[in-house]
Scaffold this active site. Structure first.
Site, short mmCIF file in Angstrom:
data_model
loop_
_atom_site.label_atom_id
_atom_site.label_comp_id
_atom_site.label_asym_id
_atom_site.label_seq_id
_atom_site.Cartn_x
_atom_site.Cartn_y
_atom_site.Cartn_z
N ASN A 96 0.88 -1.17 0.00
CA ASN A 96 0.00 0.00 0.00
C ASN A 96 0.91 1.22 0.00
O ASN A 96 0.76 2.14 0.77
CB ASN A 96 -0.91 -0.02 1.23
CG ASN A 96 -2.07 0.94 1.11
OD1 ASN A 96 -2.57 1.19 0.01
ND2 ASN A 96 -2.50 1.50 2.22
N ASP A 307 -5.09 -6.84 10.17
CA ASP A 307 -5.52 -5.98 9.07
C ASP A 307 -5.24 -4.51 9.41
O ASP A 307 -6.06 -3.63 9.21
CB ASP A 307 -7.00 -6.18 8.73
CG ASP A 307 -7.37 -5.54 7.38
OD1 ASP A 307 -6.49 -5.47 6.51
OD2 ASP A 307 -8.53 -5.11 7.22
#
Length: 430
Positions: A96, A307
């Site tokens: 990311n 997460d």
């Protein structure tokens, strides 16, 4: 440095001391002795707790940091500090970033940047070049550089032909594919789980079939390429549990996880439009939450993940439909799980955090026995834990857990001949 774990219950199914309570002496990162012997040495740091427990070091199979490119949300240093506090000796870091983890130099950069940390980075390279879903990345070269698996993170691959090529190639080089299941065309512009709650709030919903239809496609492809290994990092609904269970019964090489916050919350928490609960896949119904808990306990779900997805204030402190997805969760992953599953299920929790990730990723076990290198997580499932902004080591603040009293406390970790202790939470005699 020497540390002494006093009457620690050992949770390690690969160890002859599994479920036994023993005294453990660790010196220079090595397990020197496991016995009932008690030491009285001022040079030894004694670690005691009302219900001291120890296991092989935990591995988080899904986190993202911002570096390189988005260091304002999370650096490798800050992310690894949060991971250490959360009890993780290793963290799978997904792409990311800018540039994405799509070639060997980026993989090696992540590993190099984490060398001085007690927690290890396990880079997950992208499946597609530049994470665009158009061409395959340099998967084999990244594997040689240290990539433990391959995933386009939550940028689900829309091109089925590319996905089949990735499966065929991964099969050839014996690589693990980690695939998020989300049909973009069914979830596009969705803000939360499609349910009575989303209708009441007037928010566009993301139906569970966005997850299950893509999952079914992945399984169909796995039946065509039966030797490919696929891990689904987060399933979020009851129907996905049923599909995974059926796929496993066919002998497919499929494993799955869920996030710890999917076990903790249902979609009613969004009634106040708190953007910290806006996640992908979305937090779903109470029926789904209970199904996920049951699947963890019966081992249909193999692993639990944080997460961890840091977002800056500007990405969260906006109108709900403009807010970014994700929450930080490295420091709260264990206590949220333990609060829900409770201490009598510690063996299952630890298995999902330590043994199963190693098995899926093909990493070596660090069995708790004498003369082995210590790779350990030290914790107490009966102690309370309160996550505060002062204790938060992430550079981001997007957590809904601030001020919530949880049950289960991480005391420290040992890894890479280094020791990290949450000292303020310990009874230490030096």
């Amino acid at each position: 440095m020497k540390i002494f774990l006093h009457k620690a219950k050992i949770f390690d199914s690969t160890s002859p001391y599994h479920l036994k309570r023993k005294n453990i002496l660790i010196e220079n990162g090595k397990i020197v002795e496991i016995s009932d012997k008690v030491y009285n040495d001022k040079k030894i740091t004694f670690i005691e707790s009302s219900n001291l427990c120890v296991s092989q070091g935990w591995i988080d199979m899904q986190s993202v940091f911002g570096q390189p490119g988005f260091e304002q949300t999370e650096t490798i240093e800050s992310g690894l500090l949060a991971a250490s506090k959360g009890g993780f000796t290793s963290v799978c870091v997904f792409s990311n970033t800018n540039p994405p983890i799509h070639n060997r130099p980026v993989v090696e950069f992540l590993i190099q940047q984490s060398q001085n940390s007690v927690t290890q980075v396990l880079p997950v390279g992208t499946i597609s070049h530049q994470q665009k879903g158009e061409d395959l990345s340099e998967m084999y070269d990244m594997k040689l550089g240290g990539s433990v698996a391959f995933s386009d993170y939550k940028n689900t691959i829309k091109n089925t032909h590319l996905l089949t090529r990735a499966m065929l190639y991964a099969q050839t080089i014996d690589a693990l594919l980690i695939i998020h299941c989300n049909d973009y065309y069914l979830s596009a512009n969705g803000q939360m789980n499609e349910s009575e709650t989303s209708a009441y709030l007037g928010l566009k919903g993301i139906p569970y079939i966005a997850e299950t239809t893509y999952l079914q496609k992945v399984i169909e492809l796995m039946e065509y390429y039966p030797n490919v290994r696929v891990h689904i990092p987060i399933i979020s609904c009851k129907r996905s549990v049923e599909i995974i269970k059926q796929a496993k019964s066919k002998g497919l090489k499929i494993t799955c996880g869920t996030s710890t916050y999917h076990l903790y919350f249902n979609d009613k928490v969004l009634m106040d439009f708190d953007t910290n609960y806006k996640c992908m896949p979305p937090i779903r119904t109470e029926e789904d939450r209970k199904a996920l808990i049951k699947a963890v306990l019966n081992r249909t779900i193999d692993v639990l993940v944080s997460d961890h997805q840091p977002q800056d204030v500007e990405s969260k402190n906006v109108e709900f439909d403009l807010a970014a997805f994700g929450m930080i969760n490295l420091q709260t992953a264990y206590p949220t799980t333990n609060t829900i599953l409770e201490s009598e299920n510690t063996e299952t929790t630890v298995d999902a955090l330590s043994i199963q990730p190693r098995k899926i990723l093909g990493l070596p076990y660090h069995t708790i026995q004498e003369n082995n290198i210590a790779n350990l997580t030290i914790f107490d499932p009966t102690e309370t834990y309160l996550f505060t902004e002062e204790d938060n080591s992430s550079l981001s603040q997007n957590s809904p857990f601030f001020g919530i009293e949880l049950k289960g406390n991480v005391l420290g970790i040992v890894n890479k001949h280094k020791i990290f202790l949450n000292k303020e939470n310990l009874a230490i005699k030096e």
